[in-house]
Design a protein around this motif. Structure first.
Motif, PDB file in Angstrom:
ATOM      1  N   GLY A 112       0.785  -1.226   0.000  1.00 23.64           N
ATOM      2  CA  GLY A 112       0.000   0.000   0.000  1.00 23.64           C
ATOM      3  C   GLY A 112       0.812   1.268   0.000  1.00 23.64           C
ATOM      4  N   LEU A 113       2.137   1.151   0.033  1.00 23.76           N
ATOM      5  CA  LEU A 113       3.006   2.325   0.047  1.00 23.76           C
ATOM      6  C   LEU A 113       3.749   2.412  -1.287  1.00 23.76           C
ATOM      7  CD1 LEU A 113       3.356   4.273   2.482  1.00 23.76           C
ATOM      8  CD2 LEU A 113       5.580   3.218   2.866  1.00 23.76           C
ATOM      9  N   PRO A 114       3.804   3.576  -1.930  1.00 25.88           N
ATOM     10  CA  PRO A 114       4.484   3.687  -3.224  1.00 25.88           C
ATOM     11  C   PRO A 114       5.991   3.517  -3.082  1.00 25.88           C
ATOM     12  CG  PRO A 114       3.889   5.861  -2.417  1.00 25.88           C
ATOM     13  CD  PRO A 114       3.254   4.877  -1.480  1.00 25.88           C
ATOM     14  N   ASP A 115       6.635   3.023  -4.152  1.00 27.45           N
ATOM     15  CA  ASP A 115       8.079   2.824  -4.087  1.00 27.45           C
ATOM     16  C   ASP A 115       8.857   4.135  -4.122  1.00 27.45           C
ATOM     17  OD1 ASP A 115       7.720   3.578  -6.705  1.00 27.45           O
ATOM     18  OD2 ASP A 115       8.463   1.711  -7.589  1.00 27.45           O
ATOM     19  N   ALA A 224       4.089  20.621   6.153  1.00 28.82           N
ATOM     20  CA  ALA A 224       5.049  20.481   5.057  1.00 28.82           C
ATOM     21  C   ALA A 224       5.814  19.167   5.094  1.00 28.82           C
ATOM     22  CB  ALA A 224       6.048  21.645   5.082  1.00 28.82           C
ATOM     23  N   VAL A 225       6.114  18.686   6.301  1.00 32.80           N
ATOM     24  CA  VAL A 225       6.960  17.494   6.422  1.00 32.80           C
ATOM     25  C   VAL A 225       6.538  16.683   7.642  1.00 32.80           C
ATOM     26  CG1 VAL A 225       8.729  18.654   7.811  1.00 32.80           C
ATOM     27  CG2 VAL A 225       9.361  16.685   6.437  1.00 32.80           C
ATOM     28  N   ARG A 226       6.641  15.365   7.522  1.00 32.30           N
ATOM     29  CA  ARG A 226       6.370  14.463   8.625  1.00 32.30           C
ATOM     30  C   ARG A 226       7.559  13.532   8.833  1.00 32.30           C
ATOM     31  NH1 ARG A 226       1.068  14.253  10.686  1.00 32.30           N
ATOM     32  NH2 ARG A 226       0.093  16.245  10.138  1.00 32.30           N
ATOM     33  N   VAL A 227       7.769  13.134  10.081  1.00 34.14           N
ATOM     34  CA  VAL A 227       8.829  12.174  10.395  1.00 34.14           C
ATOM     35  C   VAL A 227       8.158  10.850  10.738  1.00 34.14           C
ATOM     36  CG1 VAL A 227      10.820  11.641  11.831  1.00 34.14           C
ATOM     37  CG2 VAL A 227      10.266  14.033  11.312  1.00 34.14           C
ATOM     38  N   THR A 253       1.869  13.534   3.420  1.00 28.64           N
ATOM     39  CA  THR A 253       1.425  12.143   3.414  1.00 28.64           C
ATOM     40  C   THR A 253       2.597  11.277   2.939  1.00 28.64           C
ATOM     41  OG1 THR A 253       0.586  12.330   1.148  1.00 28.64           O
ATOM     42  CG2 THR A 253      -0.970  12.769   2.948  1.00 28.64           C
ATOM     43  N   PRO A 254       2.583   9.973   3.242  1.00 25.64           N
ATOM     44  CA  PRO A 254       3.712   9.125   2.851  1.00 25.64           C
ATOM     45  C   PRO A 254       3.959   9.071   1.348  1.00 25.64           C
ATOM     46  CG  PRO A 254       2.354   8.031   4.489  1.00 25.64           C
ATOM     47  CD  PRO A 254       1.606   9.253   4.075  1.00 25.64           C
ATOM     48  N   ASP A 255       2.899   9.242   0.545  1.00 30.13           N
ATOM     49  CA  ASP A 255       3.092   9.169  -0.904  1.00 30.13           C
ATOM     50  C   ASP A 255       3.519  10.510  -1.508  1.00 30.13           C
ATOM     51  OD1 ASP A 255       0.733  10.446  -0.402  1.00 30.13           O
ATOM     52  OD2 ASP A 255      -0.454   9.338  -1.866  1.00 30.13           O
ATOM     53  N   ALA A 256       3.687  11.522  -0.667  1.00 30.94           N
ATOM     54  CA  ALA A 256       4.147  12.833  -1.147  1.00 30.94           C
ATOM     55  C   ALA A 256       5.606  13.029  -0.760  1.00 30.94           C
ATOM     56  CB  ALA A 256       3.299  13.950  -0.554  1.00 30.94           C
ATOM     57  N   ILE A 385       7.686  -4.178  22.228  1.00 28.16           N
ATOM     58  CA  ILE A 385       9.036  -4.369  21.715  1.00 28.16           C
ATOM     59  C   ILE A 385       9.204  -3.632  20.391  1.00 28.16           C
ATOM     60  CG2 ILE A 385      10.631  -6.094  20.754  1.00 28.16           C
ATOM     61  CD1 ILE A 385      10.587  -5.985  23.784  1.00 28.16           C
ATOM     62  N   ALA A 386       8.195  -3.664  19.541  1.00 27.80           N
ATOM     63  CA  ALA A 386       8.263  -2.974  18.249  1.00 27.80           C
ATOM     64  C   ALA A 386       7.070  -2.035  18.116  1.00 27.80           C
ATOM     65  CB  ALA A 386       8.261  -3.972  17.089  1.00 27.80           C
ATOM     66  N   THR A 387       7.320  -0.809  17.685  1.00 30.47           N
ATOM     67  CA  THR A 387       6.262   0.166  17.441  1.00 30.47           C
ATOM     68  C   THR A 387       6.612   0.968  16.192  1.00 30.47           C
ATOM     69  OG1 THR A 387       7.353   1.800  18.861  1.00 30.47           O
ATOM     70  CG2 THR A 387       5.682   0.414  19.882  1.00 30.47           C
ATOM     71  N   LYS A 388       5.626   1.663  15.673  1.00 32.39           N
ATOM     72  CA  LYS A 388       5.843   2.496  14.490  1.00 32.39           C
ATOM     73  C   LYS A 388       4.860   3.649  14.498  1.00 32.39           C
ATOM     74  CE  LYS A 388       2.673   0.412  11.179  1.00 32.39           C
ATOM     75  NZ  LYS A 388       2.006   1.694  10.903  1.00 32.39           N
ATOM     76  N   SER A 389       5.171   4.667  13.728  1.00 31.32           N
ATOM     77  CA  SER A 389       4.208   5.748  13.541  1.00 31.32           C
ATOM     78  C   SER A 389       3.128   5.269  12.576  1.00 31.32           C
ATOM     79  CB  SER A 389       4.904   6.997  12.992  1.00 31.32           C
ATOM     80  OG  SER A 389       5.509   6.730  11.746  1.00 31.32           O
ATOM     81  N   ARG A 390       1.969   5.893  12.646  1.00 33.18           N
ATOM     82  CA  ARG A 390       0.828   5.426  11.866  1.00 33.18           C
ATOM     83  C   ARG A 390       1.103   5.443  10.369  1.00 33.18           C
ATOM     84  NH1 ARG A 390      -4.725   8.116  13.453  1.00 33.18           N
ATOM     85  NH2 ARG A 390      -4.029   7.138  15.391  1.00 33.18           N
ATOM     86  N   ALA A 391       1.840   6.434   9.897  1.00 35.02           N
ATOM     87  CA  ALA A 391       2.027   6.593   8.454  1.00 35.02           C
ATOM     88  C   ALA A 391       3.263   5.875   7.919  1.00 35.02           C
ATOM     89  CB  ALA A 391       2.131   8.087   8.112  1.00 35.02           C
ATOM     90  N   TYR A 392       4.004   5.180   8.795  1.00 37.01           N
ATOM     91  CA  TYR A 392       5.253   4.590   8.317  1.00 37.01           C
ATOM     92  C   TYR A 392       5.008   3.535   7.234  1.00 37.01           C
ATOM     93  CZ  TYR A 392       9.522   1.914   8.078  1.00 37.01           C
ATOM     94  OH  TYR A 392      10.635   1.260   7.612  1.00 37.01           O
ATOM     95  N   SER A 393       4.089   2.602   7.502  1.00 42.80           N
ATOM     96  CA  SER A 393       3.828   1.538   6.523  1.00 42.80           C
ATOM     97  C   SER A 393       2.544   0.827   6.912  1.00 42.80           C
ATOM     98  CB  SER A 393       4.999   0.556   6.454  1.00 42.80           C
ATOM     99  OG  SER A 393       5.121  -0.164   7.661  1.00 42.80           O
TER     100      SER A 393
END
Length: 476
Positions: A112-115, A224-227, A253-256, A385-393
């Motif tokens: 679901g994430l663009p290359d 403008a930017v997200r981490v 957004t992740p695709d931008a 043990i493992a977490t991620k931000s919502r938009a990472y993947s």
């Protein structure tokens, strides 16, 4: 198990042989074997009884039914899903694979994430814990704590501040303090317990650092930017948690794509600045909690053969630690139920002291919300043990759903038509878990067969990849 009758068919058999024979001759054996193979040879499956009924909402007609009575031994057996390799290797292996895909899709695209995310600035960062006192170190080519400039120096308790030994990674002294009385055990435990709060402050500081650098508001920065990030926790031998994290610049957004000014250099500088600014005051503790001074930041390369740090290498590294969070002699993989158990745990004296400190601090009112006794087996660490931000993947839930859909498609299972408005009634009750000794032997055999098949498939893929790279190098 009852004693075999004299002259019976299993007279003279060992306990193991009787268990195997009893399991293999059960009328439901073949169906049970197929079910265990379906759940990957899970070593501690969960057993349920009940039903799932699907009916047509307009007519009340039964569209589909699934009951435990139709299953082997009259119960539905499902995988335990435990991520710990020490508890269930097959389920941990599956979780490890999901983590790999979750991380690598955030680096190379997919799921679901663009290359195009491959062109975004991204780094692999290791955040360490601060020092709570000098400890013995794992060294091979030099003394643990050279005596140069330290010989003759002792702490306030009369113990030397140097050590000329060379400690292996498995040496019980590795990670133990040079002086246990000088070591700040309460701060070490409370550091583990507050890492979630420290990480939240770090994430907030990232945007503040960017805003300061660019001279704009935090709202403008977030527009403008997200981490985006994905991280895994790992225990050091001293019992303190540190984090390995993938961090990536995105656009809104992740695709931008991120703006042109959001460069790799800015990402590195922002992480360093944000980390230095993290601090947390804890009631009853004189020490201010911070991240350690050691901060390793390495850029992640696009993933060509021969690169030092590639997308696959990073994903594999993080996935490995998701299933192996326990460190031999430092943590245990089950909660501790009472204080008496602490004295017989298979841990080092240093780890035992950390666990006892968890138990002691839990009785203080200011730390009641930390549930330190519940997390004493993890030395106070109470996060995932493992977490991620919502938009990472993608998410673990999405990966599990896709795997289940693949199984249904592969097995040609009938699905309810989307044109029918249905109501589903689910009623399932837990009845136990685990295998009998005989069943465990067959389940272990299935897990071994599946592991061998995976390794063979992996070797075949690696052979094909190597051949393809050779062809590309020679421009065939």
């Amino acid at each position: 198990m009852p004693t075999p009758a004299p002259g019976g068919p299993d007279e003279g058999l060992s306990f193991t042989d009787r268990e195997i024979l009893s399991t293999a001759t059960h009328p439901d054996f073949r169906a049970w074997l197929a079910r265990v193979r379906h759940i990957g040879g899970c070593q501690h499956p969960v057993h349920l009884v009940g039903h799932t009924l699907t009916v047509d909402a307009s007519t009340g007609r039964l569209v589909h039914s699934f009951t435990s009575a139709e299953q082997p031994h009259g119960r539905l057996t499902i995988a335990c899903g435990n991520r710990r390799q020490s508890r269930c290797e097959p389920c941990a292996r599956l979780h490890q694979g999901d983590t790999y895909h979750l991380v690598v899709s955030g680096l190379a695209g997919g799921k679901g994430l663009p290359d195009t995310v491959r062109s975004h600035p991204r780094v692999f960062v290791t955040f360490t814990a601060p020092s709570f006192g000098p400890v013995h170190r794992h060294t091979t080519d030099k003394p643990c704590r050279p005596s140069r400039g330290r010989r003759g120096l002792v702490c306030g308790h009369g113990r030397p501040l140097w050590c000329l030994d060379r400690h292996t990674s498995g040496d019980p002294l590795t990670g133990a303090p040079l002086c246990a009385d000088c070591y700040d055990y309460p701060a070490a435990v409370l550091w583990n317990a507050h890492t979630r709060d420290l990480w939240q402050r770090l994430h907030r500081n990232l945007y503040e650092a960017i805003a300061t650098t660019r001279g704009i508001s935090r709202t403008a920065v977030r527009n403008a930017v997200r981490v985006a990030y994905a991280k895994v926790a790992e225990y050091q031998r001293r019992g303190s948690v540190h984090f390995h994290a993938v961090m990536r610049f995105d656009g809104p957004t992740p695709d931008a794509p991120p703006p042109a000014w959001a460069t790799l250099a800015l990402l590195v500088r922002t992480i360093r600045t944000a980390t230095r600014r993290v601090h947390l005051a804890v009631p009853g503790l004189d020490t201010i909690l911070r991240f350690g001074a050691q901060l390793d930041i390495r850029p992640i390369l696009p993933g060509h053969h021969g690169d030092d740090l590639t997308e696959r290498a990073v994903a594999s590294y993080i996935a490995k630690y998701v299933t192996k969070p326990e460190v031999a002699g430092i943590t245990v993989d089950r909660p501790i139920r009472d204080a008496i158990t602490i004295s017989v745990l298979p841990v080092t004296d240093h780890a035992r002291t950390l666990i006892r400190i968890c138990w002691t601090l839990a009785s203080r009112a200011e730390y009641k919300s930390l549930n330190l006794r519940r997390w004493a087996h993890q030395l106070g660490y109470r996060g995932h043990i493992a977490t991620k931000s919502r938009a990472y993947s993608t998410t673990y839930t999405a990966l599990r759903a896709a795997r289940e859909q693949h199984r249904r498609d592969h097995n040609d299972q009938e699905e309810t038509s989307d044109d029918i408005d249905t109501i589903t009634d689910k009623d399932w009750t837990y009845t136990g878990n685990g295998h009998t000794p005989g069943q465990a032997m067959f389940a272990d055999g299935i897990a071994d067969d599946l592991r061998t098949a995976r390794e063979a498939a992996h070797d075949a893929r690696m052979s094909v990849d190597t051949h393809q790279e050779t062809c590309n190098e020679h421009d065939y």
